[in-house]
Motif scaffolding. Structure first.
Motif, PDB file in Angstrom:
ATOM      1  N   LYS A   2       0.821  -1.197   0.000  1.00 20.71           N
ATOM      2  CA  LYS A   2       0.000   0.000   0.000  1.00 20.71           C
ATOM      3  C   LYS A   2       0.867   1.263   0.000  1.00 20.71           C
ATOM      4  O   LYS A   2       2.048   1.233   0.331  1.00 20.71           O
ATOM      5  CB  LYS A   2      -0.930  -0.008   1.211  1.00 20.71           C
ATOM      6  CG  LYS A   2      -1.985  -1.109   1.146  1.00 20.71           C
ATOM      7  CD  LYS A   2      -2.963  -1.002   2.297  1.00 20.71           C
ATOM      8  CE  LYS A   2      -4.056  -2.053   2.156  1.00 20.71           C
ATOM      9  NZ  LYS A   2      -5.058  -1.961   3.246  1.00 20.71           N
ATOM     10  N   THR A   3       0.224   2.375  -0.376  1.00 17.17           N
ATOM     11  CA  THR A   3       0.930   3.646  -0.506  1.00 17.17           C
ATOM     12  C   THR A   3       0.232   4.730   0.296  1.00 17.17           C
ATOM     13  O   THR A   3      -1.001   4.855   0.249  1.00 17.17           O
ATOM     14  CB  THR A   3       0.995   4.076  -1.987  1.00 17.17           C
ATOM     15  OG1 THR A   3       1.702   3.091  -2.731  1.00 17.17           O
ATOM     16  CG2 THR A   3       1.688   5.418  -2.138  1.00 17.17           C
ATOM     17  N   ALA A   4       1.030   5.533   1.020  1.00 11.52           N
ATOM     18  CA  ALA A   4       0.514   6.674   1.771  1.00 11.52           C
ATOM     19  C   ALA A   4       1.048   7.960   1.168  1.00 11.52           C
ATOM     20  O   ALA A   4       2.226   8.048   0.813  1.00 11.52           O
ATOM     21  CB  ALA A   4       0.928   6.582   3.243  1.00 11.52           C
ATOM     22  N   LEU A   5       0.188   8.949   1.040  1.00 14.75           N
ATOM     23  CA  LEU A   5       0.582  10.288   0.596  1.00 14.75           C
ATOM     24  C   LEU A   5       0.537  11.195   1.812  1.00 14.75           C
ATOM     25  O   LEU A   5      -0.483  11.266   2.503  1.00 14.75           O
ATOM     26  CB  LEU A   5      -0.355  10.788  -0.498  1.00 14.75           C
ATOM     27  CG  LEU A   5      -0.006  12.126  -1.168  1.00 14.75           C
ATOM     28  CD1 LEU A   5      -0.574  12.174  -2.587  1.00 14.75           C
ATOM     29  CD2 LEU A   5      -0.529  13.333  -0.373  1.00 14.75           C
ATOM     30  N   ILE A   6       1.642  11.904   2.067  1.00 16.88           N
ATOM     31  CA  ILE A   6       1.757  12.738   3.263  1.00 16.88           C
ATOM     32  C   ILE A   6       2.134  14.158   2.858  1.00 16.88           C
ATOM     33  O   ILE A   6       3.170  14.376   2.225  1.00 16.88           O
ATOM     34  CB  ILE A   6       2.824  12.187   4.220  1.00 16.88           C
ATOM     35  CG1 ILE A   6       2.565  10.713   4.538  1.00 16.88           C
ATOM     36  CG2 ILE A   6       2.871  13.018   5.502  1.00 16.88           C
ATOM     37  CD1 ILE A   6       3.707  10.035   5.278  1.00 16.88           C
ATOM     38  N   MET A  26       5.018   0.396   4.037  1.00 17.79           N
ATOM     39  CA  MET A  26       4.173   1.155   3.124  1.00 17.79           C
ATOM     40  C   MET A  26       5.044   2.005   2.210  1.00 17.79           C
ATOM     41  O   MET A  26       6.019   2.622   2.661  1.00 17.79           O
ATOM     42  CB  MET A  26       3.195   2.060   3.878  1.00 17.79           C
ATOM     43  CG  MET A  26       2.044   1.339   4.551  1.00 17.79           C
ATOM     44  SD  MET A  26       0.740   2.496   5.107  1.00 17.79           S
ATOM     45  CE  MET A  26      -0.054   2.912   3.544  1.00 17.79           C
ATOM     46  N   ASN A  27       4.696   2.050   0.936  1.00 18.67           N
ATOM     47  CA  ASN A  27       5.329   2.986   0.016  1.00 18.67           C
ATOM     48  C   ASN A  27       4.836   4.399   0.337  1.00 18.67           C
ATOM     49  O   ASN A  27       3.741   4.579   0.894  1.00 18.67           O
ATOM     50  CB  ASN A  27       4.994   2.627  -1.428  1.00 18.67           C
ATOM     51  CG  ASN A  27       5.608   1.311  -1.852  1.00 18.67           C
ATOM     52  OD1 ASN A  27       6.684   0.938  -1.393  1.00 18.67           O
ATOM     53  ND2 ASN A  27       4.923   0.590  -2.734  1.00 18.67           N
ATOM     54  N   LEU A  28       5.621   5.398  -0.049  1.00 23.60           N
ATOM     55  CA  LEU A  28       5.315   6.768   0.355  1.00 23.60           C
ATOM     56  C   LEU A  28       5.356   7.739  -0.813  1.00 23.60           C
ATOM     57  O   LEU A  28       6.198   7.625  -1.713  1.00 23.60           O
ATOM     58  CB  LEU A  28       6.314   7.238   1.413  1.00 23.60           C
ATOM     59  CG  LEU A  28       6.397   6.436   2.715  1.00 23.60           C
ATOM     60  CD1 LEU A  28       7.557   6.954   3.559  1.00 23.60           C
ATOM     61  CD2 LEU A  28       5.094   6.515   3.483  1.00 23.60           C
ATOM     62  N   ILE A  29       4.464   8.722  -0.753  1.00 26.81           N
ATOM     63  CA  ILE A  29       4.522   9.907  -1.603  1.00 26.81           C
ATOM     64  C   ILE A  29       4.671  11.084  -0.651  1.00 26.81           C
ATOM     65  O   ILE A  29       3.769  11.366   0.151  1.00 26.81           O
ATOM     66  CB  ILE A  29       3.260  10.075  -2.462  1.00 26.81           C
ATOM     67  CG1 ILE A  29       3.014   8.830  -3.320  1.00 26.81           C
ATOM     68  CG2 ILE A  29       3.374  11.319  -3.343  1.00 26.81           C
ATOM     69  CD1 ILE A  29       1.656   8.816  -3.999  1.00 26.81           C
ATOM     70  N   GLN A  74      -1.430  10.718 -10.627  1.00 29.03           N
ATOM     71  CA  GLN A  74      -2.105  10.005 -11.712  1.00 29.03           C
ATOM     72  C   GLN A  74      -1.141   9.689 -12.852  1.00 29.03           C
ATOM     73  O   GLN A  74      -1.192   8.603 -13.443  1.00 29.03           O
ATOM     74  CB  GLN A  74      -3.272  10.851 -12.236  1.00 29.03           C
ATOM     75  CG  GLN A  74      -4.418  11.026 -11.257  1.00 29.03           C
ATOM     76  CD  GLN A  74      -5.179   9.733 -11.004  1.00 29.03           C
ATOM     77  OE1 GLN A  74      -4.973   9.061 -10.001  1.00 29.03           O
ATOM     78  NE2 GLN A  74      -6.049   9.385 -11.909  1.00 29.03           N
ATOM     79  N   ALA A  75      -0.274  10.636 -13.162  1.00 29.14           N
ATOM     80  CA  ALA A  75       0.670  10.449 -14.271  1.00 29.14           C
ATOM     81  C   ALA A  75       1.629   9.299 -14.012  1.00 29.14           C
ATOM     82  O   ALA A  75       2.128   8.666 -14.956  1.00 29.14           O
ATOM     83  CB  ALA A  75       1.448  11.744 -14.511  1.00 29.14           C
ATOM     84  N   GLN A  76       1.877   9.021 -12.736  1.00 31.83           N
ATOM     85  CA  GLN A  76       2.778   7.926 -12.381  1.00 31.83           C
ATOM     86  C   GLN A  76       2.025   6.638 -12.051  1.00 31.83           C
ATOM     87  O   GLN A  76       2.631   5.668 -11.593  1.00 31.83           O
ATOM     88  CB  GLN A  76       3.649   8.354 -11.184  1.00 31.83           C
ATOM     89  CG  GLN A  76       4.553   9.542 -11.512  1.00 31.83           C
ATOM     90  CD  GLN A  76       5.395   9.972 -10.319  1.00 31.83           C
ATOM     91  OE1 GLN A  76       6.164   9.195  -9.775  1.00 31.83           O
ATOM     92  NE2 GLN A  76       5.252  11.231  -9.907  1.00 31.83           N
ATOM     93  N   SER A  77       0.714   6.654 -12.301  1.00 31.88           N
ATOM     94  CA  SER A  77      -0.139   5.476 -12.092  1.00 31.88           C
ATOM     95  C   SER A  77      -0.022   4.934 -10.669  1.00 31.88           C
ATOM     96  O   SER A  77       0.040   3.712 -10.449  1.00 31.88           O
ATOM     97  CB  SER A  77       0.224   4.375 -13.107  1.00 31.88           C
ATOM     98  OG  SER A  77       0.037   4.832 -14.427  1.00 31.88           O
ATOM     99  N   LEU A  78      -0.008   5.841  -9.696  1.00 33.06           N
ATOM    100  CA  LEU A  78       0.077   5.453  -8.303  1.00 33.06           C
ATOM    101  C   LEU A  78      -1.304   5.433  -7.662  1.00 33.06           C
ATOM    102  O   LEU A  78      -2.168   6.254  -7.996  1.00 33.06           O
ATOM    103  CB  LEU A  78       0.981   6.415  -7.532  1.00 33.06           C
ATOM    104  CG  LEU A  78       2.435   6.498  -8.001  1.00 33.06           C
ATOM    105  CD1 LEU A  78       3.163   7.625  -7.266  1.00 33.06           C
ATOM    106  CD2 LEU A  78       3.144   5.177  -7.774  1.00 33.06           C
TER     107      LEU A  78
END
Length: 262
Positions: A2-6, A26-29, A74-78
């Motif tokens: 899973k990915t979290a955006l912070i 967790m993957n991160l943005i 969106q451009a990175q398909s995340l």
């Protein structure tokens, strides 16, 4: 994975969320204005935990910043599984004495971009039937605060908005949590231009960002709508407005904060 955006991920509570979630695989943005800090943090966490990290350097006080972030994702398909709207700041002093542009930037960061990011990422979570949003409010959101009038008002918005979204989405597989910290070790007081008397939380002990994050993630697991961090004293404090006449309460708070202004 899973990915979290912070948002506001370069320091304080945001950085601590990043470190804790990375340790949980967790993957991160990571989003903030400071490119050097973000890249250093991303490199460290990628190496230590073998996760993927994406860095988006963006000043979120700019109008439309939320859309820019969403388009990059969106451009990175995340896929964002957990959105943490942490970025924010305060400002101390009488409203008429403070710079209006700073107050407007505070509204943009504390409210507008939070609303924008939530509005952009929430529909995708609803479609998947899973996801989470953590919005950082404050114990200041429970009552008006003279000499921090705009900050308290923005945090009241975050609190009410988040609790309403919790109710709307709790049966859709998406959990929304409002986190309301008290004084926390960070650069908040310095950026808010507080006088020296507030350098240590006006004499009160300050929570660590690690304590706030730990409690927040536990509250997410329990599906709570709201979390007041910092122990029983803060929990009692936020309930005072329920039992005290508002004029009396705001007058008392005004005197306390004005004395600290001298």
């Amino acid at each position: 994975m899973k990915t979290a955006l912070i948002t506001g991920a370069s320091s304080g509570i945001g950085e601590t969320f990043a470190r804790e979630l990375a340790s949980r695989n967790m993957n991160l943005i990571l989003i903030a204005r400071s490119q050097d800090k973000l890249e250093q943090l991303a490199s460290e966490l990628t190496s230590k935990h073998q996760i993927k990290t994406e860095v988006i350097v963006k000043d979120l006080t700019e109008p439309g910043a939320g859309q820019v972030v969403f388009d990059r994702v969106q451009a990175q398909s995340l896929t964002v599984d957990l959105l943490i709207n942490n970025a924010g700041f305060g400002d101390y002093g009488a409203f008429s004495d403070r710079t209006l542009s700073k107050q407007m930037a505070m509204v943009q960061l504390n409210i507008t971009v939070l609303l924008e990011l939530t509005g952009l990422f929430l529909p995708e979570m609803q479609q998947r039937g899973s996801g989470g949003i953590i919005n950082i409010s404050s114990i200041a959101g429970f009552q008006p605060l003279p000499y921090m009038s705009v900050y308290a008002a923005t945090k009241a918005f975050v609190l009410n908005f988040s609790e309403a979204l919790w109710a709307e989405n709790k049966d859709l597989g998406v959990h929304v949590l409002a986190v309301c910290p008290g004084p926390t070790e960070s650069e908040f007081f310095k950026r808010a231009d507080f006088p020296d008397t507030f350098a240590n939380g006006n004499g009160n002990s300050m929570a660590s960002s690690e304590e706030v994050v730990e409690q927040a993630l536990k509250a997410m697991d329990k599906k709570q709508s709201t979390l007041v961090t910092g122990g029983i004293s803060n929990k009692l404090l936020v309930n005072v407005p329920r039992f005290v006449p508002r004029d009396f309460l705001v007058t008392a708070v005004e005197k306390q904060f004005k004395q600290s202004e001298k």
